[in-house]
Structures are given as C-alpha cells and as structure tokens.
Design an enzyme around this catalytic site. Sequence first.
Site, mmCIF file in Angstrom:
data_model
loop_
_atom_site.group_PDB
_atom_site.id
_atom_site.type_symbol
_atom_site.label_atom_id
_atom_site.label_comp_id
_atom_site.label_asym_id
_atom_site.label_seq_id
_atom_site.Cartn_x
_atom_site.Cartn_y
_atom_site.Cartn_z
ATOM 1 N N GLY A 258 -28.123 -2.246 28.151
ATOM 2 C CA GLY A 258 -27.200 -1.613 27.219
ATOM 3 C C GLY A 258 -26.639 -0.309 27.732
ATOM 4 C CG ASP A 259 -22.943 0.636 26.386
ATOM 5 O OD1 ASP A 259 -22.064 0.673 27.251
ATOM 6 O OD2 ASP A 259 -23.053 -0.285 25.566
ATOM 7 C CB CYS A 260 -28.046 4.052 24.628
ATOM 8 S SG CYS A 260 -26.508 4.419 23.760
ATOM 9 C CB ILE A 261 -32.376 2.071 26.597
ATOM 10 C CG1 ILE A 261 -32.403 2.013 25.068
ATOM 11 C CG2 ILE A 261 -33.792 2.184 27.141
ATOM 12 C CD1 ILE A 261 -33.157 0.824 24.510
ATOM 13 C CB SER A 264 -30.555 7.943 27.544
ATOM 14 O OG SER A 264 -29.414 7.820 26.727
#
Length: 410
Positions: A258-261, A264
């Site tokens: 995904g875009d976040c995990i 980040s």
Amino acid sequence: MDIVVVGLGFTGLPTAVAAARAGMAVLGVDASAERVREIAGRRPGCGLGTVAEQELDAAIASARLSLRHNADGIPHAGVYVLCVPTPADRHGRLDVSLLTRAADDVAKAMRPGALVVVQSTCSPGTVEEVLLPRISAVSGLCAGLDFHLAHSPVRTDPGNVAVDTVPRVVAGYTPRCTELAVRFVSRVAHRVVAVSSPRAAELVKIFENTFRMVNISLANELAALCRAQRVDVGEVLEAAGSKPYGFLRHRPGPGAGGDCIPVSAGFFTASARRHGLHSPVVEAAIAVNNAMPAHTVHRVREALAARGLPPLRRSRVLVAGVTYKPDTANVRQSAAVRVINELAAEADVAYHDPYVPTLVLDDGSTLTSQPVGAPADIVLVMTKHAAHEPVRRDDVPVFDCSSGDPVEVV
C-alpha cells in the site's frame, strides 16, 4: 470556491465529498485528466474504496462538487487542501516533487487570508522546512500573517468508506493557523485532535504506520517459529487475542503493501538517519517485510516438491488477486505483485484480478487479467477479495498464500 482539493485519490476524493456534504462549494483538481473523467463519469470503482458511490453521486448532482484538470488552473479559494502522493525514492526518502508542484500552483492562486491544509503523508519537517518557505516565496505572502498553514494527515482504510468517522490530527504553523485548521477539519471529520506543531502531526502519521509494519513483520516471524514447532499460528494468535490488555493482533501475510505502511517505515528510518540516530527495530521489520515475497515463493517450491508436483520452472502459474489488500484497486507496494516478479524469473506467469485489468512488471512487460479458469498447472491465491467467489479449481492444485505460507485448497 470555498475549498479547492488538489489530488483526487484515496484521501482527496473523500475530503472533497465530505466538504460538499457539509454545504461547502468544492472544486476537486487532479493532475490526471483521465482521473477527472472517471470521477465525472462515475465509473464503477472510481471512489477507490474510500468514497461510497451514492455519496459521490449526491455531491456532484448537487453542484456543490465540481471537477477540473489542473492544467485548467486553480482559482481563488478560502481553503486549499493538498492531497497529492508522496512516494518514497529508492533510498526510502520522501519524494516531494508532486507535493511542491501542487504547493506552487496553490501559492500562485491564493490571496491573503487563505488557509492551506497539507493532507499528504510527510516525513518530519517537510511542512515547515520545505513547503512553508516555498509557498511564501511563490505567493509573496508571510506564513502565519498573510496566509495560514497546517498539516492534517488522513487515516484511510481502502475498502472502508467511513473515512469521516475516524479522528483527524491537526497542527498549524501558529496557534491562529491551528485554530482555523481545526475549524475547517471539524466540518469534514467526526473528531479533531490538535497537536502542538506540524512536525508532531507528521510524526503521528509516520509512527502509526510504522507500528503496523513492525507488528506485521513480528507476526510473520511468529508464523515461521510456529511452523518450526509444528504449531498452528492461527491458534496462537486467537488465544493471545483473548488477553484484554497489552496485545493488538496482527496477522502474518506475504508482506505489507500500500501507499502508507512500507513507505512510512522508510520515512521513519530516513528521518532517524538524518538526525544521527539508528532505528534497528524498524530496519529489521523492513528487512523482514522485503524478504516475504521471496520467502513465499520458496515455500511454494517446497510445497510442490512435498506433493510430488512439477517444479515452478516447468509450470504455468496463475496468481489470483494482485492488489495489496482485499477489495481495493490499489497495487502499489503489493506483495502479490512482488511475488509475480519473483515467479516471472523462472515460470510462465499469468494473473486473475477483476480490480486490475492490466499489470506492468519490473521488466517492463505487461500482463492482462485472465479468467480464473485460464490454463495453468498451479494456482496461487495471494489476495482474497470478499466481493468475489473463492477460487476453486478441480483440474489443478490451488494454494492459498494469503497468510504467507502456501496451504493447499481442497
């Protein structure tokens, strides 16, 4: 316009719809003319799992939400919300090129008194060190006096459209910036949590997602230990989950995407290095996550050998489900896609996913989604979409790899 939302993806579109529902006149702007067309045409899936289609229909039909390609310019508005992607570069650092371009466009359009809210995921210091001086220079306005700047990262869960019910963290450059930002965000979110500075808000988002990365990687290490001990990892997790405090269940899988995990977590370690710090726990979690696709392929090889089946190098493999999580159309950082890239080095690979019509591999080749009954010697289920029937084949072996270890479906 009351508000201009720049970027109409997973976070921008729900913000635009929520603002329209609150009675504001909203203009949604995107750099992709095709994205604008699919939203305007209400194509199935254009809400990307974070906006209910009936909510989008109502916002557009009411004329409170209008759409525009950014090439047509950004108008004057009271509030600008930046929701453009902030991917990681090859070193794990923030790529701010799309964000600074959006900030420049807004700076050219805005007038004194405007509020700029940055929703994009940012590594600590980005809002104050990168965006603030840039917006000030382009606009000729002074932050905190002539215009107001704040950061309010969005918590999204694609597939769950109730985005506006999740509390939002907000922080402004000055107390007045925070006050105005809280007033605006309160109209589009269920609850607002104000923190002391944009840097603190940036760290909140980075830590939340890094926390998940560490715990998913820990669950994958537990799965390996359970396998060595001949214990069912599901049984261990179920029993551990009975503890009413101090435990939050995370499931093993072929890798977090995904875009976040994963992004980040990279921002976390890059920011630590920038300040001369070492983050061994997070770095170890990233290493475990990066190794999971290759580990999954290795486990498939072992499963085939144990059952006396032909090896991968002599097999046609059909991968079912390639998105990073069920019931979304997002393949960014998808473990399933990384597994396909691993398999493509030694096997004839095809895939089936109704959410993803085409897929570009690392070597530049393009695959097209095939029927679930397409010719194959083995089927690997990577992502199980709840909205579609489970994969069943009577003619070839089917292995469920969604938990990281292949389990034959009989």
